[in-house]
Design a protein around this motif. Structure first.
Motif, PDB file in Angstrom:
ATOM      1  N   ILE A 147     -12.365  29.470  20.046  1.00  0.00           N
ATOM      2  CA  ILE A 147     -11.463  30.373  19.337  1.00  0.00           C
ATOM      3  C   ILE A 147     -11.734  30.239  17.845  1.00  0.00           C
ATOM      4  O   ILE A 147     -11.674  29.145  17.290  1.00  0.00           O
ATOM      5  N   GLY A 148     -12.059  31.360  17.202  1.00  0.00           N
ATOM      6  CA  GLY A 148     -12.396  31.318  15.781  1.00  0.00           C
ATOM      7  C   GLY A 148     -13.636  30.505  15.485  1.00  0.00           C
ATOM      8  O   GLY A 148     -13.860  30.101  14.343  1.00  0.00           O
ATOM      9  N   GLY A 149     -14.438  30.259  16.504  1.00  0.00           N
ATOM     10  CA  GLY A 149     -15.668  29.490  16.315  1.00  0.00           C
ATOM     11  C   GLY A 149     -15.459  27.998  16.234  1.00  0.00           C
ATOM     12  O   GLY A 149     -16.434  27.244  16.116  1.00  0.00           O
ATOM     13  N   VAL A 150     -14.203  27.517  16.295  1.00  0.00           N
ATOM     14  CA  VAL A 150     -13.961  26.082  16.083  1.00  0.00           C
ATOM     15  C   VAL A 150     -13.111  25.421  17.175  1.00  0.00           C
ATOM     16  O   VAL A 150     -13.258  24.226  17.429  1.00  0.00           O
ATOM     17  N   ASP A 151     -12.224  26.151  17.801  1.00  0.00           N
ATOM     18  CA  ASP A 151     -11.264  25.545  18.728  1.00  0.00           C
ATOM     19  C   ASP A 151     -11.796  25.677  20.153  1.00  0.00           C
ATOM     20  O   ASP A 151     -11.775  26.759  20.744  1.00  0.00           O
ATOM     21  N   GLU A 152     -12.244  24.574  20.719  1.00  0.00           N
ATOM     22  CA  GLU A 152     -13.009  24.600  21.956  1.00  0.00           C
ATOM     23  C   GLU A 152     -12.132  24.544  23.213  1.00  0.00           C
ATOM     24  O   GLU A 152     -11.165  23.785  23.271  1.00  0.00           O
ATOM     25  N   THR A 176      -8.578  25.235  29.570  1.00  0.00           N
ATOM     26  CA  THR A 176      -7.978  23.992  29.110  1.00  0.00           C
ATOM     27  C   THR A 176      -8.475  23.743  27.695  1.00  0.00           C
ATOM     28  O   THR A 176      -9.688  23.810  27.437  1.00  0.00           O
ATOM     29  N   ARG A 177      -7.563  23.484  26.770  1.00  0.00           N
ATOM     30  CA  ARG A 177      -7.940  23.247  25.377  1.00  0.00           C
ATOM     31  C   ARG A 177      -8.404  21.803  25.218  1.00  0.00           C
ATOM     32  O   ARG A 177      -7.699  20.863  25.585  1.00  0.00           O
ATOM     33  N   LEU A 178      -9.599  21.600  24.663  1.00  0.00           N
ATOM     34  CA  LEU A 178     -10.186  20.266  24.614  1.00  0.00           C
ATOM     35  C   LEU A 178      -9.511  19.345  23.617  1.00  0.00           C
ATOM     36  O   LEU A 178      -9.424  18.135  23.845  1.00  0.00           O
ATOM     37  N   ASP A 179      -9.011  19.887  22.500  1.00  0.00           N
ATOM     38  CA  ASP A 179      -8.420  19.028  21.478  1.00  0.00           C
ATOM     39  C   ASP A 179      -7.165  18.309  21.954  1.00  0.00           C
ATOM     40  O   ASP A 179      -6.802  17.271  21.421  1.00  0.00           O
ATOM     41  N   CYS A 180      -6.467  18.865  22.928  1.00  0.00           N
ATOM     42  CA  CYS A 180      -5.192  18.256  23.322  1.00  0.00           C
ATOM     43  C   CYS A 180      -4.998  18.160  24.828  1.00  0.00           C
ATOM     44  O   CYS A 180      -4.052  17.525  25.293  1.00  0.00           O
ATOM     45  N   GLY A 181      -5.879  18.772  25.616  1.00  0.00           N
ATOM     46  CA  GLY A 181      -5.703  18.762  27.054  1.00  0.00           C
ATOM     47  C   GLY A 181      -4.638  19.731  27.529  1.00  0.00           C
ATOM     48  O   GLY A 181      -4.167  19.618  28.655  1.00  0.00           O
ATOM     49  N   ARG A 226      -9.124  37.327  22.476  1.00  0.00           N
ATOM     50  CA  ARG A 226      -8.592  38.318  21.530  1.00  0.00           C
ATOM     51  C   ARG A 226      -7.177  37.941  21.069  1.00  0.00           C
ATOM     52  O   ARG A 226      -6.882  37.954  19.865  1.00  0.00           O
ATOM     53  N   GLU A 227      -6.299  37.594  22.025  1.00  0.00           N
ATOM     54  CA  GLU A 227      -4.927  37.240  21.673  1.00  0.00           C
ATOM     55  C   GLU A 227      -4.887  35.954  20.855  1.00  0.00           C
ATOM     56  O   GLU A 227      -4.115  35.824  19.900  1.00  0.00           O
ATOM     57  N   ALA A 228      -5.720  34.967  21.225  1.00  0.00           N
ATOM     58  CA  ALA A 228      -5.745  33.693  20.507  1.00  0.00           C
ATOM     59  C   ALA A 228      -6.205  33.890  19.067  1.00  0.00           C
ATOM     60  O   ALA A 228      -5.639  33.305  18.129  1.00  0.00           O
ATOM     61  N   GLU A 229      -7.217  34.714  18.859  1.00  0.00           N
ATOM     62  CA  GLU A 229      -7.732  34.900  17.503  1.00  0.00           C
ATOM     63  C   GLU A 229      -6.773  35.713  16.641  1.00  0.00           C
ATOM     64  O   GLU A 229      -6.721  35.512  15.420  1.00  0.00           O
ATOM     65  N   ARG A 230      -5.994  36.577  17.249  1.00  0.00           N
ATOM     66  CA  ARG A 230      -4.931  37.258  16.487  1.00  0.00           C
ATOM     67  C   ARG A 230      -3.940  36.221  15.951  1.00  0.00           C
ATOM     68  O   ARG A 230      -3.517  36.302  14.790  1.00  0.00           O
ATOM     69  N   MET A 231      -3.568  35.253  16.794  1.00  0.00           N
ATOM     70  CA  MET A 231      -2.648  34.208  16.340  1.00  0.00           C
ATOM     71  C   MET A 231      -3.310  33.286  15.325  1.00  0.00           C
ATOM     72  O   MET A 231      -2.678  32.840  14.360  1.00  0.00           O
ATOM     73  N   LEU A 232      -4.601  32.992  15.522  1.00  0.00           N
ATOM     74  CA  LEU A 232      -5.317  32.131  14.577  1.00  0.00           C
ATOM     75  C   LEU A 232      -5.371  32.763  13.190  1.00  0.00           C
ATOM     76  O   LEU A 232      -5.341  32.067  12.173  1.00  0.00           O
ATOM     77  N   SER A 284      -7.727  21.515  13.052  1.00  0.00           N
ATOM     78  CA  SER A 284      -8.655  22.605  12.737  1.00  0.00           C
ATOM     79  C   SER A 284      -7.983  23.965  12.666  1.00  0.00           C
ATOM     80  O   SER A 284      -8.620  24.953  12.269  1.00  0.00           O
ATOM     81  N   ILE A 285      -6.689  24.044  13.039  1.00  0.00           N
ATOM     82  CA  ILE A 285      -6.007  25.350  13.078  1.00  0.00           C
ATOM     83  C   ILE A 285      -4.666  25.307  12.341  1.00  0.00           C
ATOM     84  O   ILE A 285      -3.830  26.193  12.501  1.00  0.00           O
ATOM     85  N   ARG A 286      -4.453  24.279  11.538  1.00  0.00           N
ATOM     86  CA  ARG A 286      -3.165  24.023  10.889  1.00  0.00           C
ATOM     87  C   ARG A 286      -2.640  25.244  10.113  1.00  0.00           C
ATOM     88  O   ARG A 286      -3.391  25.984   9.495  1.00  0.00           O
ATOM     89  N   GLY A 287      -1.307  25.443  10.199  1.00  0.00           N
ATOM     90  CA  GLY A 287      -0.665  26.476   9.400  1.00  0.00           C
ATOM     91  C   GLY A 287      -0.785  27.877   9.953  1.00  0.00           C
ATOM     92  O   GLY A 287      -0.505  28.851   9.242  1.00  0.00           O
ATOM     93  N   THR A 288      -1.180  27.990  11.219  1.00  0.00           N
ATOM     94  CA  THR A 288      -1.358  29.306  11.820  1.00  0.00           C
ATOM     95  C   THR A 288      -0.423  29.475  13.027  1.00  0.00           C
ATOM     96  O   THR A 288       0.093  28.502  13.583  1.00  0.00           O
ATOM     97  N   ALA A 289      -0.259  30.730  13.428  1.00  0.00           N
ATOM     98  CA  ALA A 289       0.523  30.996  14.629  1.00  0.00           C
ATOM     99  C   ALA A 289      -0.129  30.368  15.857  1.00  0.00           C
ATOM    100  O   ALA A 289       0.558  29.942  16.795  1.00  0.00           O
TER     101      ALA A 289
END
Length: 339
Positions: A147-152, A176-181, A226-232, A284-289
């Motif tokens: 997501i956004g090239g960074v969130d795996e 499954t999001r790798l940064d947090c499971g 698409r939905e994730a990057e809108r929030m990012l 890597s995504i701080r301060g975003t929706a």
């Protein structure tokens, strides 16, 4: 994003040692080359799920002359049972209605093998939980979704099933999001994330056509990105985040709370604030929706109070329970900010 470690055995990038729901509930079946092998590794073959007679309820009454028991027949209800693959014993699973038709897990082997061949997926985790009432067989799709090239994220195609009449068996797609499971459960309007097989007499006929329906699931991945990057791409302040988590369909501020209710509310708010503002999993995504949504998901999947880790994991895997409803509600609120 700096990769802190390579995920293995359910370990997430920025939450070392944390297990995701797959690893808590299932066995590692990544060495399996066929669905049959995966089911055997997870003790999911040979259950012979079947129906037994009419169910009878007993009522015990204590009176002056002693104790008496009254049995009441329940003609519209039958019991599902299985053969325990390890012990050979017959075990009760659940009471079900007259129209319920058992479907053996092995019946899905051809569909799972086809999906694996066509998509390049590999078997991932498989297991039964809730006393054998529910089961899953998960495959990991090739590549990594960023997501956004960074969130795996790892994307999974999973067969979820039950033998208690609580739900149809169904093939799902989801990440499954790798940064947090986090189990990224979310219902997206206009995007089909599952195909289902009901527990009825037509179940085996449905399996024949299921192969043709699998392709539509892969469109869900594009909708999710698409939905994730809108929030990012949508900024979110701590004030907006607090307003979100106290909305009516998440955790509203209690009215006339008891001391215990007030304490639980404040503890939850402190955890949620910390996950949004300070947790390494949102670095890597701080301060975003998108960070706000993942903070809520991380709380639900890893911090919310439950009786056991397995109960929390099962709740996170479900797409019909309170956890997915809250994640979907948060998604709806956050997209309103992005509009």
């Amino acid at each position: 994003m700096t990769v802190l470690e390579i995920p293995a055995n359910g370990t997430a990038l920025r939450a070392p040692g944390r297990k995701d729901a797959w690893s808590i509930l299932g066995a590692d079946v990544s060495e399996a080359n066929t669905a049959r092998e995966a089911l055997e590794m997870a003790d999911l073959r040979g259950w012979d799920v079947r129906l037994m007679g009419n169910v009878t309820a007993s009522e015990v009454t204590i009176h002056e002359d002693g104790v008496s028991a009254t049995e009441v027949k329940m003609p519209d209800t039958r019991a599902t049972v299985r053969t325990n693959p390890r012990t050979g014993a017959t075990e009760y699973l659940s009471a079900v209605g007259r129209k319920y038709t058992p479907v053996q897990i092995e019946a899905y082997e051809n569909v799972l093998d086809l999906a694996r061949r066509e998509s390049g997926a590999v078997f991932h985790k498989a297991g039964a939980y809730d006393g054998g009432k529910k089961f899953f067989i998960s495959m990991s799709l090739p590549g990594t979704v960023r997501i956004g090239g960074v969130d795996e994220h790892n994307m999974h195609l999973t067969l979820f099933g039950s033998h208690d009449g609580s739900s149809s068996n169904s093939l799902h797609i989801g990440p499954t999001r790798l940064d947090c499971g986090n189990m990224q459960r979310i219902i997206i309007a206009g995007a089909k994330h599952k195909v289902s097989v009901p527990h009825t007499a037509s179940a085996l006929d449905k399996l024949v056509t299921l192969e043709d329906e699998l392709a539509v699931l892969f469109d869900w991945e594009d909708a999710y990105v698409r939905e994730a990057e809108r929030m990012l791409n949508t900024p979110l302040t701590i004030g907006q985040f607090e307003k979100l988590v106290t909305s009516r369909d998440l955790w509203p501020v209690p009215t006339s709370p008891t001391p215990r209710t007030r304490k639980n509310y404040e503890e939850r708010m402190n955890i949620l604030r910390n996950l949004f503002e300070n947790a390494a999993t949102q670095e890597s995504i701080r301060g975003t929706a998108w960070a706000g949504w993942n903070a809520i998901g991380e709380y639900l999947d890893h911090y919310a109070k439950v009786n056991s880790h397995s109960v929390r994991a099962a709740r996170s895997l479900s797409d019909t329970g309170a956890v997915t409803k809250k994640k979907t509600a948060a998604h709806r609120h956050l997209l309103a900010l992005a509009a």
